[in-house]
Design an enzyme around this catalytic site. Structure first.
Site, PDB file in Angstrom:
ATOM      1  NE  ARG A  93       6.431   8.095   3.885  1.00  0.00           N
ATOM      2  CZ  ARG A  93       7.202   7.061   4.183  1.00  0.00           C
ATOM      3  NH1 ARG A  93       6.693   6.050   4.877  1.00  0.00           N
ATOM      4  NH2 ARG A  93       8.466   7.054   3.801  1.00  0.00           N
TER       5      ARG A  93
ATOM      6  CD  GLU B 164     -22.108  23.615   0.242  1.00  0.00           C
ATOM      7  OE1 GLU B 164     -21.834  24.195  -0.823  1.00  0.00           O
ATOM      8  OE2 GLU B 164     -21.635  22.486   0.542  1.00  0.00           O
TER       9      GLU B 164
ATOM     10  CG  ASP C  51      16.860   4.775   1.357  1.00  0.00           C
ATOM     11  OD1 ASP C  51      18.081   4.594   1.506  1.00  0.00           O
ATOM     12  OD2 ASP C  51      16.344   5.907   1.243  1.00  0.00           O
TER      13      ASP C  51
ATOM     14  CB  SER D 174      19.888   7.976   3.684  1.00  0.00           C
ATOM     15  OG  SER D 174      18.974   6.954   3.335  1.00  0.00           O
TER      16      SER D 174
ATOM     17  CG  LEU E 104       7.918   4.407  -0.202  1.00  0.00           C
ATOM     18  CD1 LEU E 104       7.841   4.603  -1.718  1.00  0.00           C
ATOM     19  CD2 LEU E 104       8.631   5.579   0.444  1.00  0.00           C
TER      20      LEU E 104
ATOM     21  CB  ALA F  45      15.750  13.769   5.937  1.00  0.00           C
TER      22      ALA F  45
ATOM     23  CD  GLU G  77       8.735   9.885   1.521  1.00  0.00           C
ATOM     24  OE1 GLU G  77       9.660   9.193   1.965  1.00  0.00           O
ATOM     25  OE2 GLU G  77       7.616   9.957   2.064  1.00  0.00           O
TER      26      GLU G  77
END
Length: 401
Positions: free
Chosen positions: A199, A62, A215, A183, A219, A169, A332
């Site tokens: 993200r 506003e 992995d 992966s 991140l 994925a 994830e």
């Protein structure tokens, strides 16, 4: 007022409210735990000012709209104007003065709001103040659309729970990785850019211990905010690791002093390892002793009991995250974590990226583990899914329930 005039005014109100809803999205990822809010000022049927809440601690919509109108048309232009705003104006002093005060000082005589603010510090107080001071207030214009816009905020305020976004994925045959756990990379660069943008708008990113091990992710958000003048937040990175087995040399731990990391452990975690993680800059959350969620030593126990333990752990964690006012939490993977969330029916939104690849294998992890659903007629459906392509990848996005 004649019926035709009433209908025309309703159409006009809805038209300007849609504009307010559209501009409100500009605050996504920057205003949390506040809601996204947009405002449009109109005088004699002509738009004179537009504004939205840009970032947490900044001016509200506003005030931004009033400032825009005054800058373009002069100080008196707001007198007698109508303000369209997607959420009830605040009536309390917080990081900024009350918006009701700004509206009254601007001489605005009509306020159209999409919905009341369920936050206890507002909760109808803004409407009452405006009406008590002679301002006409119209409520409920495009309320459903406003509730959809701020569903994560409403989840946090009304249910004391963060909004859960599941992102994965997978290959065309539904695998998150090969039978060896590999992966990287299932999807292409275009899909991974979408994930970076996703993200950027969340408060926290959550993974399980196996994903952290296999992995070794960062991140982090590796793209800049669309507006360089806007403060870019550092998302909290959460690792569910009951035994504190994440490597000290992992990317997450090495960068913990730069970008926050929360490691969720149980009583089984080795004290020395926990102390080393804390010394490296990780925040530690230890779950109650009676709840052991990753105890592979459980003997002669049923899958139902194990799933129940995992669910209880997640309830405790989510309550903690809500206390920290984390509005959006991006999960994830992997399969076990998604299975727990799915069985608890607390996945609110999904982003699924499907690559035209096949890997096969009984040991290759599926997207969602857990107990699952016994009958196809009770399967959870994505509401109004948006299906797009990222070169040769398929992207599916939507909300559940």
């Amino acid at each position: 007022m004649e019926k035709n005039n009433i209908n025309e005014l309703k159409e006009l109100d809805e038209s300007f409210m849609r504009l307010a809803l559209d501009v409100a999205v500009g605050g996504e990822g920057f205003v949390e735990p506040n809601p996204m809010v947009g405002a449009v000022l109109v005088r004699d049927g002509v738009k004179i000012g537009v504004g939205f809440h840009r970032y947490f601690g900044g001016f509200h919509a506003e005030v931004e709209a009033i400032s825009d109108a005054v800058k373009n048309f002069g100080a008196d232009v707001t007198k007698g104007a109508t303000c369209y705003v997607t959420l009830e104006p605040c009536s309390h002093y917080g990081k900024t003065p009350p918006c009701t005060e700004a509206i009254l000082q601007a001489g605005i005589k009509r306020v159209v709001i999409a919905m009341r603010d369920p936050n206890p510090v507002v909760a109808g107080g803004g409407v009452e103040i405006l009406r008590a001071n002679g301002v006409e207030v119209i409520e409920g214009t495009l309320e459903a659309e406003a509730r959809y816009l701020n569903a994560p905020y409403l989840r946090l305020i009304e249910q004391k729970r963060s909004w859960i976004i599941a992102k994965w994925a997978m290959t065309l045959d539904g695998k998150l990785a090969t039978n060896t756990g590999q992966s990287k990379w299932i999807t292409n660069e275009k899909s991974r850019l979408v994930v970076q943008k996703l993200r950027r708008r969340v408060d926290a990113i959550m993974i399980g211990s196996n994903t952290a091990k296999m992995d070794n992710p960062n991140l982090t958000v590796r793209i800049a905010a669309p507006d360089e003048s806007v403060f870019q937040r550092k998302q909290l990175r959460i690792v569910l690791d009951s035994r504190a087995e994440i490597a000290i040399e992992s990317n997450l731990v090495r960068t913990a002093k730069e970008t926050p990391v929360l490691v969720v452990v149980s009583h089984e975690a080795d004290c020395e390892r926990v102390n080393k993680l804390a010394a490296a800059g990780c925040e530690i959350l230890e779950l109650p002793r009676q709840i052991d969620l990753e105890n592979n030593k459980i003997q002669n126990d049923t899958n139902d009991k194990i799933n129940e333990i995992y669910s209880e752990r997640m309830r405790i964690l989510l309550a903690y995250l809500a206390q920290r006012k984390l509005t959006n939490v991006l999960v994830e993977g992997g399969s076990r974590l998604f299975g727990t969330l799915f069985d608890m029916r607390i996945i609110d939104e999904v982003y699924v990226f499907i690559a035209p690849k096949l890997v096969g294998g009984n040991l290759a992890p599926p997207a969602i583990g857990g107990a699952g659903i016994p009958k196809i007629e009770t399967a959870c459906k994505i509401q109004n899914p948006k299906i797009t392509t990222n070169d040769d990848d398929i992207q599916i996005h939507g909300r559940l329930y």
